[in-house]
Design an enzyme around this catalytic site. Structure first.
Site, PDB file in Angstrom:
ATOM      1  N   ASN A   9       0.870  -1.176   0.000  1.00  0.00           N
ATOM      2  CA  ASN A   9       0.000   0.000   0.000  1.00  0.00           C
ATOM      3  C   ASN A   9       0.907   1.225   0.000  1.00  0.00           C
ATOM      4  O   ASN A   9       1.481   1.582   1.017  1.00  0.00           O
ATOM      5  CB  ASN A   9      -0.892  -0.008   1.249  1.00  0.00           C
ATOM      6  N   LYS A  11       0.195   4.292  -0.317  1.00  0.00           N
ATOM      7  CA  LYS A  11      -0.413   5.485   0.301  1.00  0.00           C
ATOM      8  C   LYS A  11      -0.171   6.711  -0.586  1.00  0.00           C
ATOM      9  O   LYS A  11      -0.140   6.585  -1.817  1.00  0.00           O
ATOM     10  CB  LYS A  11       0.083   5.661   1.741  1.00  0.00           C
ATOM     11  N   HIS A  97      -9.539   1.347   4.909  1.00  0.00           N
ATOM     12  CA  HIS A  97      -8.265   1.524   5.616  1.00  0.00           C
ATOM     13  C   HIS A  97      -8.458   2.456   6.800  1.00  0.00           C
ATOM     14  O   HIS A  97      -9.278   3.381   6.759  1.00  0.00           O
ATOM     15  CB  HIS A  97      -7.206   2.089   4.667  1.00  0.00           C
ATOM     16  N   GLU A  99      -6.851   4.864   7.883  1.00  0.00           N
ATOM     17  CA  GLU A  99      -6.669   6.282   7.579  1.00  0.00           C
ATOM     18  C   GLU A  99      -7.909   6.861   6.901  1.00  0.00           C
ATOM     19  O   GLU A  99      -8.269   8.025   7.132  1.00  0.00           O
ATOM     20  CB  GLU A  99      -5.422   6.455   6.706  1.00  0.00           C
ATOM     21  N   GLU A 169      -5.500  -4.430  10.813  1.00  0.00           N
ATOM     22  CA  GLU A 169      -4.570  -3.350  11.141  1.00  0.00           C
ATOM     23  C   GLU A 169      -4.659  -3.019  12.633  1.00  0.00           C
ATOM     24  O   GLU A 169      -5.648  -2.411  13.056  1.00  0.00           O
ATOM     25  CB  GLU A 169      -4.940  -2.065  10.403  1.00  0.00           C
ATOM     26  N   GLY A 175       3.050   2.988  11.607  1.00  0.00           N
ATOM     27  CA  GLY A 175       3.863   4.196  11.559  1.00  0.00           C
ATOM     28  C   GLY A 175       4.333   4.682  12.906  1.00  0.00           C
ATOM     29  O   GLY A 175       4.840   5.794  13.030  1.00  0.00           O
ATOM     30  N   SER A 215       3.051  -2.451  10.503  1.00  0.00           N
ATOM     31  CA  SER A 215       4.513  -2.309  10.549  1.00  0.00           C
ATOM     32  C   SER A 215       5.227  -3.644  10.338  1.00  0.00           C
ATOM     33  O   SER A 215       6.096  -4.039  11.109  1.00  0.00           O
ATOM     34  CB  SER A 215       4.955  -1.672  11.872  1.00  0.00           C
TER      35      SER A 215
END
Length: 253
Positions: A9, A11, A97, A99, A169, A175, A215
């Site tokens: 991904n 992003k 996702h 985000e 996730e 991150g 991660s």
């Protein structure tokens, strides 16, 4: 049968020329080898056509978008529909996702529409679920993840659900430098599979690919992927360097 999958991904990273170069590197790295997993790169909308044009290893390297609209067409300035995504040659789309949920307020209702349109247009959704740190610390992580699955996907028939890839996730591990332990990943993946089994039966659950998306790096991928309910990874930062991404692909041996 469920598949092992490593999906990148990207992003909001890389210009089109940079993305084409990265895709060419991954494509070249796959030549002459037989990966033990399906490999997918999910790229920005602007890159899809150009990247598709440089993928020669079509049987080994799949292409996906990072999102699609919840409408088929119309006066929705700036949106990109599932038919548009499919027309580029992409076969996958990331939906839900963390985000998108956090920054753009995507709801279960919106995601149900997106999933339906993706399936209608022959795209394979990579549907993301997961909890934030406060929810895990409050011991609500199982409830949160179950609700995301139930509210976002359990309107589907068993046949259509069988076309979904799930990606767990742990949002607190994206991150941040933190990583869920391989045991934590296995615990949640097993819970997700059991949740599916309760709705659709054991066969559908056993055939669902569930990716880990927190991660994942070449240094920890082998250990995480060795867990029985972890079927690969949805890879963020490490997908932006070919060597790192291929190091994760090669964690399946």
């Amino acid at each position: 049968m469920r598949k092992n999958i490593v999906a990148g991904n990207w992003k909001m990273n890389t210009t089109v020329p940079e993305g084409v170069k990265l895709a060419e590197e991954v494509n070249e790295a796959l030549k002459g080898i037989e990966p033990k997993c399906d490999v997918v790169i999910c790229v920005p909308f602007t890159h899809l056509v150009s990247v598709n044009n440089v993928i020669t290893e079509k049987g080994k390297l799949g292409l996906g978008a990072e999102n699609c609209a919840d409408h088929k067409s119309g006066a929705y300035t700036g949106e990109v529909s599932a038919p548009m995504v499919a027309s580029t040659g992409a076969g996958y789309v990331i939906l839900g996702h963390s985000e998108r949920r956090q920054y753009y307020g995507e709801t279960a209702e919106t995601l149900r529409e997106k999933v339906a349109l993706a399936l209608e247009n022959g795209l394979t959704p990579i549907f993301c679920i997961g909890e934030v740190l406060a929810e895990r610390e409050a011991d609500k992580h199982f409830d949160v993840v179950k609700a995301q699955i139930v509210d976002g996907l359990f309107n589907l028939s068993a046949e259509d659900f069988g076309k979904i890839i799930l990606a767990y996730e742990p949002v607190w591990a994206i991150g941040t430098g933190k990583t869920a332990t391989d045991d934590q990943a296995q615990e949640m993946h097993a819970f997700i599979r059991q949740t599916i089994a309760e709705k659709y039966g054991k066969e559908v659950a056993d055939n669902t690919s569930i990716l880990y998306g927190g991660s994942c790096k070449p240094s920890n991928a082998r250990q995480i992927f060795a867990k029985p309910d972890v079927d690969g990874g949805l890879i963020g930062g490490a997908s932006l360097k070919c060597a790192d991404f291929m190091g994760i692909v090669e964690a399946f041996d």
